[in-house]
Design an enzyme around this catalytic site. Sequence first.
Site, mmCIF file in Angstrom:
data_model
loop_
_atom_site.group_PDB
_atom_site.id
_atom_site.type_symbol
_atom_site.label_atom_id
_atom_site.label_comp_id
_atom_site.label_asym_id
_atom_site.label_seq_id
_atom_site.Cartn_x
_atom_site.Cartn_y
_atom_site.Cartn_z
ATOM 1 N N GLY A 110 95.335 14.327 58.761
ATOM 2 C CA GLY A 110 95.333 15.753 58.419
ATOM 3 C C GLY A 110 94.503 16.572 59.395
ATOM 4 O O GLY A 110 94.883 17.691 59.764
ATOM 5 N N LEU A 115 93.150 7.181 56.131
ATOM 6 C CA LEU A 115 94.020 7.503 57.259
ATOM 7 C C LEU A 115 94.719 8.835 57.060
ATOM 8 O O LEU A 115 94.868 9.621 58.005
ATOM 9 C CB LEU A 115 95.049 6.395 57.457
ATOM 10 C CG LEU A 115 96.099 6.621 58.553
ATOM 11 C CD1 LEU A 115 95.442 6.894 59.897
ATOM 12 C CD2 LEU A 115 97.026 5.433 58.658
ATOM 13 N N ASP A 116 95.153 9.117 55.844
ATOM 14 C CA ASP A 116 95.840 10.378 55.582
ATOM 15 C C ASP A 116 94.954 11.569 55.911
ATOM 16 O O ASP A 116 95.405 12.555 56.503
ATOM 17 C CB ASP A 116 96.271 10.450 54.115
ATOM 18 C CG ASP A 116 97.368 9.466 53.794
ATOM 19 O OD1 ASP A 116 98.521 9.720 54.182
ATOM 20 O OD2 ASP A 116 97.082 8.434 53.172
ATOM 21 N N TYR A 117 93.694 11.489 55.516
ATOM 22 C CA TYR A 117 92.781 12.610 55.772
ATOM 23 C C TYR A 117 92.477 12.751 57.267
ATOM 24 O O TYR A 117 92.393 13.873 57.779
ATOM 25 C CB TYR A 117 91.500 12.438 54.959
ATOM 26 C CG TYR A 117 91.708 12.675 53.479
ATOM 27 C CD1 TYR A 117 91.867 13.963 52.977
ATOM 28 C CD2 TYR A 117 91.775 11.620 52.584
ATOM 29 C CE1 TYR A 117 92.072 14.191 51.634
ATOM 30 C CE2 TYR A 117 91.984 11.831 51.232
ATOM 31 C CZ TYR A 117 92.138 13.124 50.761
ATOM 32 O OH TYR A 117 92.347 13.344 49.417
#
Length: 401
Positions: free
Chosen positions: A176, A171-173
């Site tokens: 991003g 999810l973070d990527y």
Amino acid sequence: MNAINNGPLTGIKIVDISTMIAAPFGATLLADLGAEVVKVELPKKGDTLRTVGPWKDGEALRWPGLARNKKSITLNIHSEKGKEIFLKLIKDIDILIENFRPGTLEKWGLSYDVMKEVNPNLIMVRISGYGQTGPYAKKAGFGTPCTAYSGHTYLQGYPDRPPVSPSYSLLDYIAGVYTAFAAVSALYHRDATPNGTGQVVEMGLYEAIFRMLEFLIAEYDQNEKIRERSPGLAGHSSPAGTYETKDGKYVVLVCSTDSTFNRLAEAMGRLDMLKNERFYTNAVRLQNDEEVQAIVKGYIKTLTLLELQAILDKHGVPISPILSIADIFNDPHYKARQNIVEVEHPRLGKVKVPGVVPNFSKTPGSIRHRAPELGEHNEEIYLSLGLSEEEIEQLKQEEVI
């Protein structure tokens, strides 16, 4: 004279005060495409990502790939002197990227309105766990819990076992990528629209994956169906899944369209399936999926990976071996596309990291410099802001920088 072009964003100035993965990854994507990114870190501590594994000899191995193309300065922006310097730093930049918990910058006296007074054209991109508004806005938000909140985790795993979280910061990527997308969209509006100005763009981490679940939303809205866990692509296409070859390798095969299945049937020598009322369309194949899967599994098990790939590639059937990272390092396509490149590291010598994507024919991005040491660019940046060497040394003694 025009500056050397290092990518389509050459000349764009960004300050990155975010930490960990999502927002910093977005800033790195922009830096890869030519933007000048100054990363602001806490004195003596730095970005938490500098201490997150995996490691080698005490060195965080994510840092070289996630912080490349950035310059690092240290600055305690919630101190009074730090706040003054920060406002000087952002005076002439284009984009500020932050991911503090909502209300934090405002508590430090650095609301967007305050920043806009020194830089009316400033674009601020804000990423937080649950967004800047709503009842959960001030909840602590990290990628894995927010993945669960998005509805994604509920779908992952086997029906008879607990849900499974992604094995890395998926999810973070994804968030991003949205960070970078939001930044350039706001930049375009500011610079290409008559009377365009800076603005705030914000989103919650969970929204990055939730946006991709339109099938889930429509299905529940129209059919009142709660989709349950499945280890593969379920309810969309038949056949689809993971299959084992004769030599014990695993492949993923998906027939998302009837024309694709038609080609698979030809490759398998089973053209009879195209005239069978149980198999001739995706809709009926889904109703008879177990029988379809048995046929496909049986066929694939008779061939080695190389034999299977040769046949299905010839017939235009989408198939891929399931590659380990060791397989990827030796894969000729990855090498031809320069998907893995080397960067310098001050202690490890050279470290392999992902290459720059996407590819631009006229203004390609590049890795112009390695990930910075903590505060490596303090003198360069602070001297450019008009501070003297004596002032810089004094601020260092006071732990403002």
